[in-house]
Design an enzyme around this catalytic site. Structure first.
Site, PDB file in Angstrom:
ATOM      1  N   GLU A  95      -1.084  -4.945  11.286  1.00 43.04           N
ATOM      2  CA  GLU A  95      -1.694  -3.622  11.139  1.00 43.04           C
ATOM      3  C   GLU A  95      -2.762  -3.625  10.060  1.00 43.04           C
ATOM      4  O   GLU A  95      -2.598  -4.276   9.040  1.00 43.04           O
ATOM      5  CB  GLU A  95      -0.632  -2.615  10.671  1.00 43.04           C
ATOM      6  CG  GLU A  95       0.392  -2.282  11.687  1.00 43.04           C
ATOM      7  CD  GLU A  95       1.420  -1.302  11.128  1.00 43.04           C
ATOM      8  OE1 GLU A  95       1.149  -0.620  10.118  1.00 43.04           O
ATOM      9  OE2 GLU A  95       2.504  -1.231  11.715  1.00 43.04           O
ATOM     10  N   CYS A 108      -7.350  -1.036   4.374  1.00 43.49           N
ATOM     11  CA  CYS A 108      -6.082  -1.551   3.865  1.00 43.49           C
ATOM     12  C   CYS A 108      -5.707  -2.767   4.715  1.00 43.49           C
ATOM     13  O   CYS A 108      -5.516  -2.667   5.919  1.00 43.49           O
ATOM     14  CB  CYS A 108      -5.029  -0.452   3.971  1.00 43.49           C
ATOM     15  SG  CYS A 108      -3.390  -0.985   3.479  1.00 43.49           S
ATOM     16  N   CYS A 115       7.311  -9.599   6.128  1.00 48.39           N
ATOM     17  CA  CYS A 115       7.409  -9.716   4.668  1.00 48.39           C
ATOM     18  C   CYS A 115       8.836 -10.103   4.323  1.00 48.39           C
ATOM     19  O   CYS A 115       9.772  -9.736   5.033  1.00 48.39           O
ATOM     20  CB  CYS A 115       7.070  -8.368   4.028  1.00 48.39           C
ATOM     21  SG  CYS A 115       7.115  -8.368   2.216  1.00 48.39           S
ATOM     22  N   CYS A 119      12.005  -4.635   0.274  1.00 51.10           N
ATOM     23  CA  CYS A 119      12.048  -3.299  -0.345  1.00 51.10           C
ATOM     24  C   CYS A 119      12.731  -2.328   0.628  1.00 51.10           C
ATOM     25  O   CYS A 119      12.420  -2.302   1.816  1.00 51.10           O
ATOM     26  CB  CYS A 119      10.631  -2.823  -0.677  1.00 51.10           C
ATOM     27  SG  CYS A 119       9.814  -3.871  -1.887  1.00 51.10           S
ATOM     28  N   CYS A 122      10.759   0.251   3.009  1.00 53.51           N
ATOM     29  CA  CYS A 122       9.566  -0.247   3.701  1.00 53.51           C
ATOM     30  C   CYS A 122       9.889  -0.799   5.086  1.00 53.51           C
ATOM     31  O   CYS A 122      10.795  -1.607   5.250  1.00 53.51           O
ATOM     32  CB  CYS A 122       8.909  -1.331   2.847  1.00 53.51           C
ATOM     33  SG  CYS A 122       7.423  -2.008   3.590  1.00 53.51           S
ATOM     34  N   GLY A 162       3.084  -7.208   4.024  1.00 48.31           N
ATOM     35  CA  GLY A 162       3.140  -8.488   3.336  1.00 48.31           C
ATOM     36  C   GLY A 162       3.034  -8.367   1.830  1.00 48.31           C
ATOM     37  O   GLY A 162       2.608  -7.337   1.303  1.00 48.31           O
ATOM     38  N   SER A 194      -2.131  -5.227  -4.401  1.00 48.21           N
ATOM     39  CA  SER A 194      -0.884  -4.552  -4.743  1.00 48.21           C
ATOM     40  C   SER A 194       0.287  -5.528  -4.632  1.00 48.21           C
ATOM     41  O   SER A 194       0.426  -6.239  -3.650  1.00 48.21           O
ATOM     42  CB  SER A 194      -0.676  -3.383  -3.777  1.00 48.21           C
ATOM     43  OG  SER A 194       0.551  -2.751  -4.005  1.00 48.21           O
ATOM     44  N   SER A 217       3.779  -2.109  -7.723  1.00 46.93           N
ATOM     45  CA  SER A 217       4.704  -1.167  -7.088  1.00 46.93           C
ATOM     46  C   SER A 217       5.942  -1.052  -7.955  1.00 46.93           C
ATOM     47  O   SER A 217       6.772  -1.949  -7.987  1.00 46.93           O
ATOM     48  CB  SER A 217       5.076  -1.675  -5.689  1.00 46.93           C
ATOM     49  OG  SER A 217       3.913  -1.771  -4.911  1.00 46.93           O
ATOM     50  N   LEU A 218       6.033   0.045  -8.664  1.00 37.38           N
ATOM     51  CA  LEU A 218       7.109   0.201  -9.653  1.00 37.38           C
ATOM     52  C   LEU A 218       8.289   0.955  -9.046  1.00 37.38           C
ATOM     53  O   LEU A 218       9.404   0.448  -8.992  1.00 37.38           O
ATOM     54  CB  LEU A 218       6.546   0.937 -10.874  1.00 37.38           C
ATOM     55  CG  LEU A 218       7.397   0.952 -12.129  1.00 37.38           C
ATOM     56  CD1 LEU A 218       7.684  -0.452 -12.634  1.00 37.38           C
ATOM     57  CD2 LEU A 218       6.711   1.767 -13.233  1.00 37.38           C
ATOM     58  N   CYS A 336       3.751   2.024   6.320  1.00 37.43           N
ATOM     59  CA  CYS A 336       3.576   0.585   6.392  1.00 37.43           C
ATOM     60  C   CYS A 336       4.511  -0.066   7.421  1.00 37.43           C
ATOM     61  O   CYS A 336       5.715   0.030   7.312  1.00 37.43           O
ATOM     62  CB  CYS A 336       3.960   0.076   5.001  1.00 37.43           C
ATOM     63  SG  CYS A 336       3.011  -1.263   4.432  1.00 37.43           S
TER      64      CYS A 336
END
Ligand code: SAH
Length: 351
Positions: A95, A108, A115, A119, A122, A162, A194, A217-218, A336
């Protein structure tokens, strides 16, 4: 076994020159070829009209011109966001998203097929990692989108599917080709990478002498809570991450962006805001607040509008700058990895 063909679009000009000379051609042919690929974004050898026929035929047998094929394009009726599903030469799909802002258009880019970071919120990581993308496959997402809309792109964010720092060498090469003055020549300052926080690679990136923006990414300001959302936090603790961010700022002079997806009842309280402000105090940074984009596989919900605004106000009270990311393309499989999953039939993401 069949020998793999040379991926021309992933080569820098020096490598391409060496390759062209090996084929018995003059070095200036490399420059012409490079311009066709990276300045004019040619999608086939046929377009390269100033190159000798015989040379092009030779190229076709030993080399490939990686070119992505748009499988589907979804256009948001709300804000003009375009979400592309591209087919790669080996049949995998990825994508990419075009976002339109007042100051220009941003693409983007995905850095991997799938991936392996895991997370929790996601969709891209639900089926794990399939493979890394080649530099050419990252570049061509930008090139094909430009060709589609007939406009130049002003910003590139490596925030698609990813983990870019898990595909480090290809990422660096992509960045160098993307920003090369003989190519598309996107300004380094208009590129953001990122990461979920792979500390040694963040430090390595800081040492590369680039002027790109790093986004971290926190999503939680305390180690325990972050671990629940992001398995990578088991490998790198909060202090290590923050040290690496400070190192990035000191080496590059660039402000770091922190991404914080707000999840109702998980990380959105006034106490969370206070803790976040404490963590970031004194740092040259910016916080991007993103109301979580719910995926069907998980029970994560967005806080209400007022709670999101409250969180931002709390941060500002403590002197931390934040913006609420406008949710673009909510009507077109916004989150995503949702579009790809739907296409592959592995997850219906919308009711
Ligand atoms: N692997 C990199 C880049 C890809 S993800 C990273 O982790 O930063 C891009 C951003 O989208 C990250 O901040 C990620 O945490 C966030 N994200 C992923 N899924 C999301 C969702 N469903 N809702 C909100 N943000 C999400």
């Amino acid at each position: 076994m069949q020998q793999e063909k040379t991926d021309l679009k992933s080569m820098d000009l020096a490598e391409l020159t060496a390759y062209v000379q090996e084929q018995g051609e003059k070095p200036f042919r490399a420059k012409q070829l490079y311009q066709w690929m990276h300045q004019k974004q040619a999608s086939s050898f046929e377009e390269m009209t100033n190159l000798p026929r015989a040379f092009l035929e030779k190229l076709k047998t030993g080399a490939t011109l990686v070119c992505l094929r748009p499988e589907t394009v979804q256009v948001s009726a709300q804000d003009g966001t375009r979400k592309y599903l591209f087919a790669l030469p080996d049949g995998n799909v990825i994508e990419s998203v075009l976002m339109r802002y007042r100051h220009g258009s941003s693409v983007c880019v995905s850095s991997q097929v799938g991936c392996r970071m895991g997370c929790r919120f996601c969709a891209s990581t639900l089926d794990g990692l399939v493979r890394n993308l080649a530099p050419s496959e990252m570049l061509d997402q930008v090139y094909r989108i430009m060709a589609d809309i007939g406009e130049r792109i002003s910003n590139v964010v490596v925030m698609g599917t990813g983990e870019p720092l898990d595909n480090y060498d290809n990422l660096l090469r992509f960045l160098s080709l993307l920003t090369d003055e003989n190519g598309l020549h996107i300004s380094q300052r208009s590129v953001t990478v990122s990461t979920c926080g792979i500390v040694p690679r963040m430090r390595a990136l800081a040492d590369e002498g680039l002027q790109i923006t790093l986004a971290l990414s926190l999503h939680a300001s305390a180690q325990e809570k972050r671990r629940e959302l992001m398995p990578v936090a088991n490998r790198y603790g909060m202090e290590e991450i923050m040290d690496a961010c400070r190192y990035y700022v000191s080496r590059t002079g660039r402000r770091v962006t922190f991404e914080y997806s707000l999840v109702a009842g998980v990380n959105d309280t006034a106490e969370d805001a206070r803790q976040l402000a404490g963590l970031l105090r004194g740092m040259n940074c910016h916080v991007n607040l993103i109301p979580v984009n719910p995926i069907r596989e998980r029970d994560f919900r967005q806080p209400g509008r007022a709670a999101v605004a409250d969180f931002k106000n709390q941060l500002e009270k403590y002197g931390i700058n934040g913006t609420i990311r406008r949710e673009l393309g909510r009507d077109i499989d916004g989150a995503c990895g949702q579009l790809r999953r739907r296409y592959l039939g592995s997850g219906k993401t919308e009711e």
